[in-house]
Design a protein around this motif. Structure first.
Motif, PDB file in Angstrom:
ATOM      1  N   MET A 275       0.772  -1.230  -0.030  1.00  0.00           N
ATOM      2  CA  MET A 275      -0.083  -0.263  -0.041  1.00  0.00           C
ATOM      3  C   MET A 275       0.846   1.363  -0.073  1.00  0.00           C
ATOM      4  O   MET A 275       1.716   1.598   0.950  1.00  0.00           O
TER       5      MET A 275
ATOM      6  N   ILE B 254      -1.014   4.435   6.470  1.00  0.00           N
ATOM      7  CA  ILE B 254      -2.299   4.417   7.286  1.00  0.00           C
ATOM      8  C   ILE B 254      -1.918   5.176   8.519  1.00  0.00           C
ATOM      9  O   ILE B 254      -1.147   4.975   9.249  1.00  0.00           O
TER      10      ILE B 254
ATOM     11  N   GLN C 170      -6.991   4.141   3.398  1.00  0.00           N
ATOM     12  CA  GLN C 170      -7.630   3.673   4.763  1.00  0.00           C
ATOM     13  C   GLN C 170      -8.952   2.844   4.568  1.00  0.00           C
ATOM     14  O   GLN C 170      -9.187   1.815   5.203  1.00  0.00           O
TER      15      GLN C 170
ATOM     16  N   ASP D 201      -8.298  -0.543   3.309  1.00  0.00           N
ATOM     17  CA  ASP D 201      -7.496  -1.361   4.366  1.00  0.00           C
ATOM     18  C   ASP D 201      -8.716  -1.766   5.163  1.00  0.00           C
ATOM     19  O   ASP D 201      -8.860  -2.863   5.653  1.00  0.00           O
TER      20      ASP D 201
ATOM     21  N   ARG E 235     -10.694  -4.548   3.116  1.00  0.00           N
ATOM     22  CA  ARG E 235      -9.747  -5.739   3.181  1.00  0.00           C
ATOM     23  C   ARG E 235      -9.634  -6.556   4.426  1.00  0.00           C
ATOM     24  O   ARG E 235      -9.910  -7.613   4.399  1.00  0.00           O
ATOM     25  N   HIS E 236      -9.874  -5.706   5.381  1.00  0.00           N
ATOM     26  CA  HIS E 236      -9.893  -6.279   6.920  1.00  0.00           C
ATOM     27  C   HIS E 236     -11.266  -7.107   6.977  1.00  0.00           C
ATOM     28  O   HIS E 236     -11.280  -8.247   7.566  1.00  0.00           O
TER      29      HIS E 236
END
Length: 348
Positions: free
Chosen positions: A1, A5, A18, A21, A24-25
């Protein structure tokens, strides 16, 4: 990335990195409340917020992780499968809340405003991204549209001569048939039948002797003459203006940001998309013209029109050698002769 972040508090709207992310989480764990930047405290009822992105716990993970807790109404117990990542500017935090919990806690007015702001923000980001990729291409598109002006003028001249070969009405009638199916040479044969009580019946059977598929017939019935279409396209592209000498990515992005966060970027995106669509339509119209005026296509039309059974109001001839074309009117007698310009000769 590529983008770092940053840890909360979120004094600014979450960055694209962000948001990616978080998504993705969620896809990996099914637990929005465990993302490392999430705030799980209960928000104040009067707190204004923006809906950043809606989400669903992946179905493949639901059997293992179950529902997510909601900081509004169920911080310690499972509550929802569908929710939204939300940004609370005054607190400087982001929360993951249940789909239906916001209405109960904040009321309809604040919740609807949050969703509207979120939708606007997503449209803004999408417009900015599209403009960043597209605006550097505009000068080349403008040059392309300018180069097509002469071809469009040539196409209109040819079309007017074809209309003069018979009538615009007759040409349109033939074009309408050719768009749907091949032009045909047909004969009718009388068939006499006798039924069981001796009565004769007469019927006529149509027999197709030959078929002549004609390509590019749309050229004959344009909604707008191509010169006008080309001029409009050039005008539309000219309305998409970048500052002089603004060629590098940084300059383009700076220009886009100066449009503000209201309707400016979306309006420029709309205008630019319409201009590009107009150019594509013009190119398609000119491609239709070249297809119709190709030697093989005109030869099929000539073969069809030469047969008296076609009912054609004209007879087309390439006897002088392509690209010379002669239309002979049947009623009243007359000839229209022209040479197809180089700009309209098929490249194939």
């Amino acid at each position: 990335m590529s983008e770092a972040i940053q840890k909360a508090p979120f004094s600014q709207y979450p960055t694209e990195a962000q948001i990616e992310d978080f998504v993705r989480h969620l896809k990996e764990t099914g637990k929005p409340h465990t993302w490392h930047l999430i705030d799980n405290s209960k928000p104040p009822k009067a707190g204004e917020f923006i809906e950043v992105v809606t989400f669903k716990i992946p179905p493949r993970l639901r059997g293992r992780v179950g529902k997510a807790p909601c900081p509004i109404c169920s911080p310690d117990k499972p509550k929802y499968y569908e929710g939204a990542l939300t940004w609370f500017k005054c607190e400087g935090v982001v929360r993951a809340i249940g789909k239906d919990c916001a209405h109960t806690h904040f009321g309809a007015e604040l919740t609807n405003a949050a969703r509207a702001k979120g939708k606007h923000r997503r449209q803004l980001v999408a417009a900015q991204g599209w403009l960043e990729n597209t605006l550097p291409r505009v000068p080349a598109l403008q040059a392309e549209a300018a180069a097509l002006q002469e071809t469009a003028v040539d196409a209109d001249k040819v079309l007017r001569k074809i209309w003069a070969a018979s009538s615009k009405k007759d040409i349109s009638r033939i074009a309408k048939i050719a768009k749907d199916r091949p032009l045909t040479i047909e004969t009718k044969r009388q068939v006499v039948a006798v039924d069981e009580i001796g009565r004769e019946t007469v019927d006529y059977i149509t027999q197709v002797l030959s078929r002549f598929p004609i390509s590019g017939a749309n050229f004959l019935t344009p909604r707008m003459l191509l010169q006008a279409q080309a001029q409009n396209t050039l005008h539309q592209l000219a309305s998409v203006k970048l500052p002089d000498d603004c060629e590098d990515d940084l300059c383009v992005m700076s220009f886009i940001l100066k449009l503000g966060e209201d309707a400016g970027p979306m309006e420029l995106e709309r205008v630019t998309r319409e201009a590009i669509k107009a150019l594509e339509t013009l190119k398609q119209s000119l491609a239709e013209a070249r297809l119709f005026l190709s030697e093989a296509n005109l030869q099929r039309l000539a073969d069809w029109s030469a047969d008296y059974r076609s009912g054609s109001p004209f007879e087309l001839s390439l006897s002088a050698g392509y690209p010379a074309v002669t239309f002979r009117k049947r009623k009243p007698n007359g000839r229209v002769h022209f040479v197809i310009p180089e700009t309209l000769r098929s490249q194939h």
